[in-house]
Design a protein around this motif. Structure first.
Motif, PDB file in Angstrom:
ATOM      1  N   GLY A 491       0.660  -1.213  -0.129  1.00 31.65           N
ATOM      2  CA  GLY A 491       0.071  -0.045   0.200  1.00 31.65           C
ATOM      3  C   GLY A 491       0.661   1.294   0.093  1.00 31.65           C
ATOM      4  O   GLY A 491       0.249   2.361   0.202  1.00 31.65           O
ATOM      5  N   GLN A 492       2.096   1.338  -0.011  1.00 32.17           N
ATOM      6  CA  GLN A 492       2.934   2.188  -0.049  1.00 32.17           C
ATOM      7  C   GLN A 492       2.765   3.043  -1.477  1.00 32.17           C
ATOM      8  O   GLN A 492       2.854   4.432  -1.161  1.00 32.17           O
ATOM      9  N   THR A 493       2.427   2.487  -2.486  1.00 36.09           N
ATOM     10  CA  THR A 493       1.950   3.180  -3.644  1.00 36.09           C
ATOM     11  C   THR A 493       0.505   3.178  -4.071  1.00 36.09           C
ATOM     12  O   THR A 493       0.039   1.798  -4.238  1.00 36.09           O
ATOM     13  N   LYS A 494      -0.132   4.152  -3.969  1.00 31.47           N
ATOM     14  CA  LYS A 494      -1.726   3.937  -4.253  1.00 31.47           C
ATOM     15  C   LYS A 494      -2.016   3.728  -5.561  1.00 31.47           C
ATOM     16  O   LYS A 494      -1.112   4.233  -6.544  1.00 31.47           O
ATOM     17  N   ALA A 495      -3.320   3.560  -5.808  1.00 23.55           N
ATOM     18  CA  ALA A 495      -3.994   3.282  -7.378  1.00 23.55           C
ATOM     19  C   ALA A 495      -3.721   4.604  -8.117  1.00 23.55           C
ATOM     20  O   ALA A 495      -3.667   4.423  -9.438  1.00 23.55           O
ATOM     21  N   ASN A 496      -3.737   5.739  -7.237  1.00 27.53           N
ATOM     22  CA  ASN A 496      -3.775   6.977  -8.298  1.00 27.53           C
ATOM     23  C   ASN A 496      -2.323   7.671  -8.244  1.00 27.53           C
ATOM     24  O   ASN A 496      -2.042   8.680  -8.777  1.00 27.53           O
ATOM     25  N   ASP A 497      -1.268   6.844  -8.087  1.00 23.19           N
ATOM     26  CA  ASP A 497       0.113   7.122  -7.885  1.00 23.19           C
ATOM     27  C   ASP A 497       0.931   6.105  -8.637  1.00 23.19           C
ATOM     28  O   ASP A 497       2.201   6.433  -8.499  1.00 23.19           O
ATOM     29  N   LEU A 498       0.293   5.412  -9.571  1.00 27.39           N
ATOM     30  CA  LEU A 498       0.911   4.461 -10.380  1.00 27.39           C
ATOM     31  C   LEU A 498       2.155   5.098 -11.493  1.00 27.39           C
ATOM     32  O   LEU A 498       3.020   4.263 -11.715  1.00 27.39           O
ATOM     33  N   ASP A 499       1.940   6.060 -11.797  1.00 30.33           N
ATOM     34  CA  ASP A 499       2.881   6.669 -12.855  1.00 30.33           C
ATOM     35  C   ASP A 499       4.257   6.579 -12.329  1.00 30.33           C
ATOM     36  O   ASP A 499       5.346   6.362 -13.208  1.00 30.33           O
ATOM     37  N   ARG A 500       4.617   6.666 -10.957  1.00 25.74           N
ATOM     38  CA  ARG A 500       5.902   6.630 -10.417  1.00 25.74           C
ATOM     39  C   ARG A 500       6.474   5.226 -10.502  1.00 25.74           C
ATOM     40  O   ARG A 500       7.784   5.241 -10.593  1.00 25.74           O
ATOM     41  N   LEU A 501       5.703   4.206 -10.739  1.00 29.44           N
ATOM     42  CA  LEU A 501       6.238   2.868 -10.900  1.00 29.44           C
ATOM     43  C   LEU A 501       6.595   2.463 -12.254  1.00 29.44           C
ATOM     44  O   LEU A 501       7.037   1.404 -12.471  1.00 29.44           O
ATOM     45  N   LEU A 502       5.939   3.228 -13.301  1.00 27.47           N
ATOM     46  CA  LEU A 502       6.304   3.005 -14.577  1.00 27.47           C
ATOM     47  C   LEU A 502       7.721   2.965 -14.737  1.00 27.47           C
ATOM     48  O   LEU A 502       8.535   3.790 -14.222  1.00 27.47           O
ATOM     49  N   LYS A 507      13.154   4.159 -13.023  1.00 27.07           N
ATOM     50  CA  LYS A 507      14.561   4.398 -12.959  1.00 27.07           C
ATOM     51  C   LYS A 507      14.884   5.716 -12.698  1.00 27.07           C
ATOM     52  O   LYS A 507      15.986   5.878 -12.203  1.00 27.07           O
ATOM     53  N   ALA A 508      14.445   6.905 -13.332  1.00 24.09           N
ATOM     54  CA  ALA A 508      14.569   8.124 -12.567  1.00 24.09           C
ATOM     55  C   ALA A 508      14.635   8.415 -11.157  1.00 24.09           C
ATOM     56  O   ALA A 508      15.711   9.177 -10.623  1.00 24.09           O
ATOM     57  N   ASP A 509      13.729   7.891 -10.681  1.00 28.10           N
ATOM     58  CA  ASP A 509      13.578   8.038  -9.248  1.00 28.10           C
ATOM     59  C   ASP A 509      14.905   7.151  -8.422  1.00 28.10           C
ATOM     60  O   ASP A 509      15.265   7.890  -7.483  1.00 28.10           O
ATOM     61  N   ARG A 510      14.889   6.255  -8.835  1.00 31.12           N
ATOM     62  CA  ARG A 510      16.156   5.497  -8.491  1.00 31.12           C
ATOM     63  C   ARG A 510      17.574   6.298  -8.752  1.00 31.12           C
ATOM     64  O   ARG A 510      18.292   6.234  -7.661  1.00 31.12           O
ATOM     65  N   ALA A 511      17.614   6.737  -9.689  1.00 26.28           N
ATOM     66  CA  ALA A 511      18.911   7.462  -9.830  1.00 26.28           C
ATOM     67  C   ALA A 511      18.961   8.579  -8.949  1.00 26.28           C
ATOM     68  O   ALA A 511      19.991   8.874  -8.562  1.00 26.28           O
TER      69      ALA A 511
END
Length: 518
Positions: A491-502, A507-511
């Motif tokens: 539940g750390q990432t909600k259904a309305n915030d899935l774009d950050r998991l694309l 990859k950009a967030d991890r960098a």
């Protein structure tokens, strides 16, 4: 029926026409036999240097290594003089980011053989070799201590249990992710994975592994649909399709379903679309399937010449028109097939013309859309116009049954879509970007043979879409999938915030996180 002497005409002209017709039919039959033999026994490469001596030495569908051509009339370099990009191998060096395990080998004796005094170190030799630790399963034992107050004894404090993919299941997210990645990214069937686990003393039924990947696909379906929405939001789209056998209950034979691939990739001109692909399972390969999939899409669609796509370009379509751009690689392949079976000089000439066009494409790869269009208008457009004139002139003197005539007719019939890339620097000359994404499906189909049912085919589409997109973005698919499943399940990432998991956003967030940690 066999031809008898009394059936032959007595006049010269009808007899001549009959002989020419039979000769053309005979040539077509011989070409068909050669083509079948070539498909079964021959080499499959379309490399021009393997087809015609003196033609350009490059893989026409892969422009990365193509040489530069500055003059459209200049002869293509021979195979001996064609330059190849040096192979990217780790010869003499190993990646610096890999962990190092130090192994020191001391001499058996560290005293002097002459005076028995202690030896001192004067230097060392260091050698590195790539090592591997075989994958192994382990038991993750989670302990949640309970705390209570001795003074008041009012209650017990304990950390909540971590959520898992399965309620009460004994498989961690990492194990389920590993099974999914090995099947849909590296094409290892579940029965082989079960055998590998059995070798470590863990005996699991193949059906159990199947339930795991199906559950993983269930958790990821929202992300899969969001990725499809993002792909359809771009004004340019690649499409292709490939067969997927599906087992049907009550039938002795599998049903041939289809995986339709929708892809985007703007890396060749620095556009906004990161490389991504989504596979959609459908029962058939007709116009109604692709029409339903693109019901809300309008823009440019780059495809091969398959007739199912052509209905999308009809006027009056809602919500808006779709323009079709056809694939130059498919157009060239028609002449490749002709040359393999007939050794036609004109087919060789056409292959050489396509090679020079692709060499120009290699020259402008990586430039902006505007620069690409300017170069194409100056160099490629005159070549395409000349090629069309050559096709029309040659077709006039060919039998309608000739294989070469068929190749020319295919090109002329699709000419508007084949030349659309000349006026739009965002377009590619072909749809090889999506065809390359079909290779993992073909490898999986060869190893897995078929999907167990329609649900299994949908699971295949979901996981293959997400994992192949991760690979297109140079991401380790296991690292990505394990992290994404953990975030969704917890539940750390909600259904309305899935774009950050694309994949590309992840990859950009991890960098950024790695840079901050450094």
């Amino acid at each position: 029926m066999p031809l008898r002497a009394e059936d032959l005409p007595h006049e010269i002209e009808p007899l001549r026409a009959m002989v020419l017709s039979l000769a053309a039919e005979n040539e077509a039959l011989k070409a068909a036999i050669k083509q079948i033999n070539a498909q079964v026994f021959g080499q499959r490469s379309e490399r021009a240097s393997l087809l015609a001596e003196g033609q350009l030495d490059l893989e026409l569908g892969d422009l990365a290594d193509a040489p530069t051509v500055t003059d459209q009339t200049a002869p293509a370099p021979t195979r001996e003089h064609a330059k190849r990009k040096p192979a990217n191998r780790n010869i003499g060096r190993l990646a610096s980011w890999l962990p190092r395990v130090i192994e020191v080998i001391e001499p058996a004796v560290t005293t002097c053989a002459c005076c028995s005094g202690a030896l001192h170190k004067i230097g060392e030799d260091v050698a590195e070799a790539l090592d591997a630790v075989p994958a192994q399963v382990r038991v993750l034992r989670t302990i949640r201590p309970k705390y209570a107050c001795r003074a008041c004894e009012s209650g017990i404090t304990q950390a909540p249990a971590k959520l898992r993919l399965f309620d009460g299941g004994m498989a961690t997210t990492a194990l389920v992710a590993s099974v999914a990645v090995w099947k849909y990214a590296w094409h290892m069937p579940l029965n082989r994975q079960a055998q590998i686990l059995a070798g470590q003393g863990v005996r699991l039924d193949r059906a159990t592994l199947g339930k795991w990947v199906k559950k993983a696909a269930w958790w990821l379906k929202g992300l899969y649909l969001r990725q499809l929405e993002v792909i359809h939001s771009h004004p340019r789209l690649y499409c292709d399709e490939t067969r997927l056998p599906v087992r049907k209950i009550g039938r002795r034979r599998t049903h041939t379903g289809q995986l339709w691939a929708h892809a985007v990739d703007d890396r060749t001109w620095g556009g906004p679309a990161a490389p991504a692909v989504v596979y959609i399972f459908a029962q058939g390969r007709g116009h109604k399937e692709i029409r339903a999939q693109l019901a809300d899409y309008q823009g440019l669609l780059q495809v091969d010449g398959y007739s199912a796509y052509k209905g999308l370009a009809k006027p009056g379509r809602k919500p808006g028109p779709i323009e079709l751009a056809f694939c130059l690689a498919h157009a060239r392949r028609k002449f490749t097939d002709v040359y393999k079976t007939t050794q036609s000089p004109f087919a060789a000439e056409a292959i050489g013309a396509f090679a020079r066009i692709y060499a120009i494409e290699a020259e402008i790869r990586g430039r902006s859309a505007q620069e690409r269009m300017v170069v194409r208008q100056a160099k490629t457009a005159p070549m395409m116009a000349d090629l069309k004139r050559r096709f029309e002139d040659e077709l006039a003197g060919l039998s309608s049954k000739s294989k070469l005539a068929g190749a020319i007719r295919y090109n002329l019939a699709h000419w508007s879509g084949l030349t659309r890339f000349l006026n739009d620097g965002r377009l590619e000359a072909d749809n090889n970007s999506v065809e390359r994404t079909m290779r993992p499906i073909a490898l999986g189909r060869r190893n897995h043979l078929f999907a167990g049912d329609d649900g299994g085919a949908e699971t295949w589409a979901i996981l293959a879409s997400l994992l192949n997109t991760a690979r297109l973005n140079d991401i380790d698919p296991f690292v990505w999938l394990n992290d994404v499943l953990e975030q969704i399940v917890s539940g750390q990432t909600k259904a309305n915030d899935l774009d950050r998991l694309l994949a590309w956003n992840w990859k950009a967030d991890r960098a950024v996180q790695m840079a901050a940690a450094a």
